[in-house]
Design a protein around this motif. Structure first.
Motif, PDB file in Angstrom:
ATOM      1  N   LEU A   1      25.073  54.713  51.132  1.00 21.63           N
ATOM      2  CA  LEU A   1      24.729  55.966  50.439  1.00 21.63           C
ATOM      3  C   LEU A   1      24.773  55.863  48.915  1.00 21.63           C
ATOM      4  O   LEU A   1      23.829  56.267  48.231  1.00 21.63           O
ATOM      5  CB  LEU A   1      25.660  57.096  50.910  1.00 21.63           C
ATOM      6  N   LEU A   2      25.859  55.320  48.383  1.00 22.78           N
ATOM      7  CA  LEU A   2      26.001  55.358  46.927  1.00 22.78           C
ATOM      8  C   LEU A   2      24.956  54.515  46.224  1.00 22.78           C
ATOM      9  O   LEU A   2      24.376  54.939  45.220  1.00 22.78           O
ATOM     10  CB  LEU A   2      27.418  54.944  46.508  1.00 22.78           C
TER      11      LEU A   2
ATOM     12  N   ASP B   1      31.112  70.225  52.929  1.00 26.00           N
ATOM     13  CA  ASP B   1      32.441  69.868  52.433  1.00 26.00           C
ATOM     14  C   ASP B   1      32.413  69.689  50.909  1.00 26.00           C
ATOM     15  O   ASP B   1      31.540  69.004  50.365  1.00 26.00           O
ATOM     16  CB  ASP B   1      32.824  68.549  53.117  1.00 26.00           C
TER      17      ASP B   1
ATOM     18  N   GLY C   1      34.273  68.010  48.989  1.00 26.73           N
ATOM     19  CA  GLY C   1      34.442  66.610  48.590  1.00 26.73           C
ATOM     20  C   GLY C   1      33.113  65.867  48.578  1.00 26.73           C
ATOM     21  O   GLY C   1      32.864  65.025  47.716  1.00 26.73           O
ATOM     22  N   LEU C   2      32.243  66.196  49.542  1.00 24.33           N
ATOM     23  CA  LEU C   2      30.934  65.540  49.573  1.00 24.33           C
ATOM     24  C   LEU C   2      30.089  65.949  48.372  1.00 24.33           C
ATOM     25  O   LEU C   2      29.350  65.142  47.818  1.00 24.33           O
ATOM     26  CB  LEU C   2      30.208  65.881  50.880  1.00 24.33           C
TER      27      LEU C   2
ATOM     28  N   PRO D   1      20.764  68.160  56.206  1.00 21.78           N
ATOM     29  CA  PRO D   1      21.329  67.586  57.433  1.00 21.78           C
ATOM     30  C   PRO D   1      22.608  68.295  57.876  1.00 21.78           C
ATOM     31  O   PRO D   1      22.838  68.468  59.068  1.00 21.78           O
ATOM     32  CB  PRO D   1      21.617  66.126  57.069  1.00 21.78           C
TER      33      PRO D   1
ATOM     34  N   SER E   1      24.583  62.623  68.408  1.00 19.04           N
ATOM     35  CA  SER E   1      25.347  61.414  68.092  1.00 19.04           C
ATOM     36  C   SER E   1      26.498  61.705  67.134  1.00 19.04           C
ATOM     37  O   SER E   1      27.396  60.902  66.985  1.00 19.04           O
ATOM     38  CB  SER E   1      24.436  60.360  67.478  1.00 19.04           C
ATOM     39  N   TRP E   2      26.455  62.859  66.448  1.00 16.84           N
ATOM     40  CA  TRP E   2      27.509  63.047  65.440  1.00 16.84           C
ATOM     41  C   TRP E   2      28.208  64.372  65.438  1.00 16.84           C
ATOM     42  O   TRP E   2      29.267  64.511  64.859  1.00 16.84           O
ATOM     43  CB  TRP E   2      26.935  62.790  64.049  1.00 16.84           C
TER      44      TRP E   2
ATOM     45  N   THR F   1      35.754  62.031  53.553  1.00 19.07           N
ATOM     46  CA  THR F   1      34.482  62.657  53.139  1.00 19.07           C
ATOM     47  C   THR F   1      33.267  61.777  53.415  1.00 19.07           C
ATOM     48  O   THR F   1      32.546  61.389  52.496  1.00 19.07           O
ATOM     49  CB  THR F   1      34.472  63.042  51.632  1.00 19.07           C
ATOM     50  N   LEU F   2      33.054  61.501  54.697  1.00 11.21           N
ATOM     51  CA  LEU F   2      31.871  60.737  55.091  1.00 11.21           C
ATOM     52  C   LEU F   2      30.794  61.710  55.558  1.00 11.21           C
ATOM     53  O   LEU F   2      31.097  62.854  55.913  1.00 11.21           O
ATOM     54  CB  LEU F   2      32.232  59.785  56.234  1.00 11.21           C
ATOM     55  N   LEU F   3      29.547  61.263  55.548  1.00 12.34           N
ATOM     56  CA  LEU F   3      28.474  62.076  56.117  1.00 12.34           C
ATOM     57  C   LEU F   3      28.504  61.860  57.622  1.00 12.34           C
ATOM     58  O   LEU F   3      28.230  60.754  58.090  1.00 12.34           O
ATOM     59  CB  LEU F   3      27.110  61.651  55.545  1.00 12.34           C
ATOM     60  N   PRO F   4      28.844  62.901  58.399  1.00  8.74           N
ATOM     61  CA  PRO F   4      29.055  62.691  59.830  1.00  8.74           C
ATOM     62  C   PRO F   4      27.788  62.249  60.567  1.00  8.74           C
ATOM     63  O   PRO F   4      27.875  61.644  61.622  1.00  8.74           O
ATOM     64  CB  PRO F   4      29.525  64.063  60.342  1.00  8.74           C
ATOM     65  N   TRP F   5      26.608  62.574  59.996  1.00 15.46           N
ATOM     66  CA  TRP F   5      25.363  62.226  60.691  1.00 15.46           C
ATOM     67  C   TRP F   5      24.912  60.803  60.393  1.00 15.46           C
ATOM     68  O   TRP F   5      23.936  60.330  60.929  1.00 15.46           O
ATOM     69  CB  TRP F   5      24.247  63.205  60.337  1.00 15.46           C
ATOM     70  N   ARG F   6      25.617  60.121  59.497  1.00 11.97           N
ATOM     71  CA  ARG F   6      25.232  58.751  59.178  1.00 11.97           C
ATOM     72  C   ARG F   6      26.170  57.765  59.850  1.00 11.97           C
ATOM     73  O   ARG F   6      27.359  58.023  59.973  1.00 11.97           O
ATOM     74  CB  ARG F   6      25.286  58.520  57.670  1.00 11.97           C
TER      75      ARG F   6
ATOM     76  N   GLU G   1      30.233  67.819  66.885  1.00 11.41           N
ATOM     77  CA  GLU G   1      31.181  68.243  67.926  1.00 11.41           C
ATOM     78  C   GLU G   1      30.497  69.117  68.979  1.00 11.41           C
ATOM     79  O   GLU G   1      30.832  69.059  70.148  1.00 11.41           O
ATOM     80  CB  GLU G   1      32.359  69.004  67.319  1.00 11.41           C
TER      81      GLU G   1
ATOM     82  N   LEU H   1      31.247  63.905  45.616  1.00 16.71           N
ATOM     83  CA  LEU H   1      30.765  62.528  45.752  1.00 16.71           C
ATOM     84  C   LEU H   1      29.338  62.401  45.219  1.00 16.71           C
ATOM     85  O   LEU H   1      29.008  61.452  44.508  1.00 16.71           O
ATOM     86  CB  LEU H   1      30.816  62.105  47.225  1.00 16.71           C
TER      87      LEU H   1
ATOM     88  N   LYS I   1      32.824  60.035  63.667  1.00 17.91           N
ATOM     89  CA  LYS I   1      33.699  60.656  64.665  1.00 17.91           C
ATOM     90  C   LYS I   1      34.184  59.669  65.726  1.00 17.91           C
ATOM     91  O   LYS I   1      35.118  59.968  66.459  1.00 17.91           O
ATOM     92  CB  LYS I   1      32.995  61.849  65.321  1.00 17.91           C
TER      93      LYS I   1
ATOM     94  N   ARG J   1      32.433  52.111  50.655  1.00 24.14           N
ATOM     95  CA  ARG J   1      31.186  52.583  50.048  1.00 24.14           C
ATOM     96  C   ARG J   1      31.263  52.475  48.525  1.00 24.14           C
ATOM     97  O   ARG J   1      30.260  52.243  47.874  1.00 24.14           O
ATOM     98  CB  ARG J   1      30.857  54.005  50.495  1.00 24.14           C
TER      99      ARG J   1
ATOM    100  N   ASN K   1      27.876  60.486  41.641  1.00 28.93           N
ATOM    101  CA  ASN K   1      26.847  59.465  41.666  1.00 28.93           C
ATOM    102  C   ASN K   1      25.506  59.972  41.151  1.00 28.93           C
ATOM    103  O   ASN K   1      24.448  59.425  41.484  1.00 28.93           O
ATOM    104  CB  ASN K   1      26.736  58.879  43.077  1.00 28.93           C
TER     105      ASN K   1
ATOM    106  N   LEU L   1      22.179  65.904  51.865  1.00 19.71           N
ATOM    107  CA  LEU L   1      23.479  66.531  52.113  1.00 19.71           C
ATOM    108  C   LEU L   1      23.337  67.917  52.762  1.00 19.71           C
ATOM    109  O   LEU L   1      23.735  68.113  53.899  1.00 19.71           O
ATOM    110  CB  LEU L   1      24.254  66.616  50.794  1.00 19.71           C
TER     111      LEU L   1
ATOM    112  N   HIS M   1      29.353  56.084  64.454  1.00 22.66           N
ATOM    113  CA  HIS M   1      29.400  57.290  63.634  1.00 22.66           C
ATOM    114  C   HIS M   1      30.859  57.592  63.296  1.00 22.66           C
ATOM    115  O   HIS M   1      31.760  57.222  64.048  1.00 22.66           O
ATOM    116  CB  HIS M   1      28.758  58.476  64.364  1.00 22.66           C
TER     117      HIS M   1
END
Lengths: 247, 261
Positions: A92-93, B151, B153-154, B175, B254-255, A79-84, B257, B157, A126, A140, B161, B172, A124
């Motif tokens: 992030l946290l 997602d 899960g995000l 983006p 950059s991120w 569960t990562l932010l794909p754009w970061r 698909e 998260l 991916k 994190r 927090n 979140l 990134h």
């Protein structure tokens, strides 16, 4: 021992609104700097138990007490932010908790170093392997220095070799940082190798049917994997799992 | 070089075939005294694309139509994003507005254009509203889709927090919706040019954009010029469509698909 536990479950129960019972009354406590594993069949309520511990789900009855001031939760997926980038994901946290930029960066770089991702700061998600993504996911949380960690089958999707390596690294971090941890897994072997205590759960709705002590000290060398006593404890856990369904 | 040629060859052959058929039709299939109705490619080239007066007129109109398209598109983006976010935040906004967004999308624009003249006269605003109506729909819908596919899960998260709603939106939901939003923006951008030309064709007022030119050329039976105006209308649509595709690609390459290869 008279130290105050880090996490206490007192007769915690969960029944969902549609009547599905997910967790039967469950009590246990987790001591500081103790790594306890939870194993159980799929759908037995292990994840629900962790979500209750984290406060993401309210129990139907019973109380949960968390003594640590911060609780970390490593999910099944990274569960990562794909754009970061890796660095930004790890920041992030502390960003969400409003820490100043300099402090965020310092903590993130420390965490990156302790999970061995130095050199990948600007990648990134991916571009990373599954194991590396999981390291980011763990790193994190390290930035917040939680006193209690919850792990929900974090290495379940990884290949055997990567999983072993991450188990060794988790044990090293556990030794260095001294957090308390609840580690949910469906691998009996992983549970026994990592923990000092294994809680075995029954089929849904879950309850704790066995509490098995693992008689090894930390740090645990890699060779311990092939120790006959370890195999014996794993056998006990396996037997308890099989009997779990019976009254 | 060879690979590049192989990739574009089919499109080039298609274009050549269309031009050949067009030339054939205009010279061989149409009787001599009606040939002015279907000028061949050569005539369009000499009297339209290479004719200084025509090109001056079209260049001026092209600028006006571009301005109108982008202005309407800008309004559509602002309102679309506001409505999309409101639909995410409050389920009742979605329930209250979604059926009307669909209705707005389905309404025949030329049928409500007369109504717009009542409120806005024949002004730039009336034309802009046509653009907004035509280009609006993809923006809130693709934005909402992208935000809702975050997602789970995000979300957990962020909850763990203590992140508030605005923080979630900024860090979140928004983006996460960018790839999908840009797919929608690209469609809206193409539609905005269609909206602008429809608006100009209907309202016929003020300095002439491409829509007014098309009408005027048709009325004066200047068919080579008419074809030229049509060609430039299409090129404008393609340019705005590609521009938004390019921006979207730059932002998510950059991120995401979708930005592979």
């Amino acid at each position: 021992m008279t130290t105050e536990p880090a996490l206490v479950f007192d007769a915690v129960e969960k029944t969902y609104a549609d009547g599905t019972a997910a967790l039967r009354p469950t009590s246990f406590s987790l001591n500081p700097a103790e790594l306890t594993a939870i194993v159980g069949p799929s759908g037995c309520g292990k994840s629900t138990l962790l979500r209750i511990a984290a406060g993401l789900v309210a129990p139907t009855a019973g109380t949960v007490r968390v003594v640590a001031d911060r609780l970390g939760f490593v999910f099944q997926d990274p569960t990562l932010l794909p754009w970061r980038t890796v660095l930004a994901n790890i920041e992030l946290l502390s960003e969400l908790h409003g820490l100043p930029a300099g402090e965020r960066r310092r903590r993130a770089l420390d965490a990156i170093e302790s999970v061995g991702l130095t050199g990948f700061e600007q990648h990134h998600p991916k571009q990373l392997s599954g194991g590396m993504r999981m390291r980011v996911s763990l790193a994190r949380w390290l930035t917040l220095e939680p006193g209690v960690f919850l792990f929900d089958e974090p290495f379940g999707a990884l290949d055997e070799l990567t999983r072993e390596r991450l188990n060794d690294e988790l044990l090293r971090l556990f030794g260095e940082l001294g957090f308390a941890a609840l580690f949910v897994t469906h691998s009996i072997f992983e549970a026994v190798f990592l923990s000092s205590r294994v809680l075995v759960m029954s089929d849904r709705p879950g309850r704790i049917v066995a509490d098995i002590t693992v008689p090894f000290d930390y740090p645990r060398p890699q060779e311990l994997r092939f120790d006959p006593t370890l195999a014996e404890v794993a056998g006990q856990v396996s037997a308890a799992l099989r009997d779990g369904g019976q009254p | 070089m060879k690979a590049a040629w192989r990739r574009i060859a089919p499109a080039v052959v298609t274009a050549a075939a269309v031009i050949a058929i067009w030339e054939f039709a205009s010279t061989e299939l149409v009787s001599r005294h009606r040939q002015f109705l279907l000028p061949g490619p050569g005539k369009v080239l000499t009297d339209g694309l290479l004719d200084a007066t025509t090109m001056r007129q079209i260049a001026a109109s092209l600028w006006l139509t571009t301005r109108l398209s982008l202005f309407g598109l800008g309004i559509a983006i602002v309102f679309g994003v506001v409505i999309g976010v409101a639909m995410l935040r409050f389920a009742w906004v979605e329930r209250a507005s979604y059926p009307y967004l669909v209705a707005l999308q389905a309404v025949p624009v030329l049928a409500i254009a007369p109504l717009l003249t009542v409120a806005f006269g024949y002004s730039f605003w009336a034309k802009s509203i046509i653009v907004v109506i035509i280009a609006f729909f993809p923006i809130p819908t693709t934005l909402l889709l992208g935000m809702k596919s975050v997602d789970a899960g995000l979300i957990d998260l962020f909850t763990l927090n203590g992140a508030g709603w605005w923080t979630r939106l900024r860090k979140l939901y928004f983006p996460n919706a960018l790839p999908s939003l840009f797919a929608g923006l690209r469609i809206s951008a193409g539609l905005s040019v269609i909206g602008a030309i429809v608006g100009e064709l209907f309202f016929q007022q003020g300095s002439p954009g491409l829509g007014e030119r098309i009408y005027a050329y048709q009325t004066n039976m200047q068919y080579p010029q008419l074809y030229t105006a049509i060609i430039f209308s299409s090129l404008l649509g393609i340019a705005i469509f590609s521009f938004f595709g390019w921006i979207g690609h730059r932002i998510v390459r950059s991120w995401h698909e979708s930005a592979q290869g």
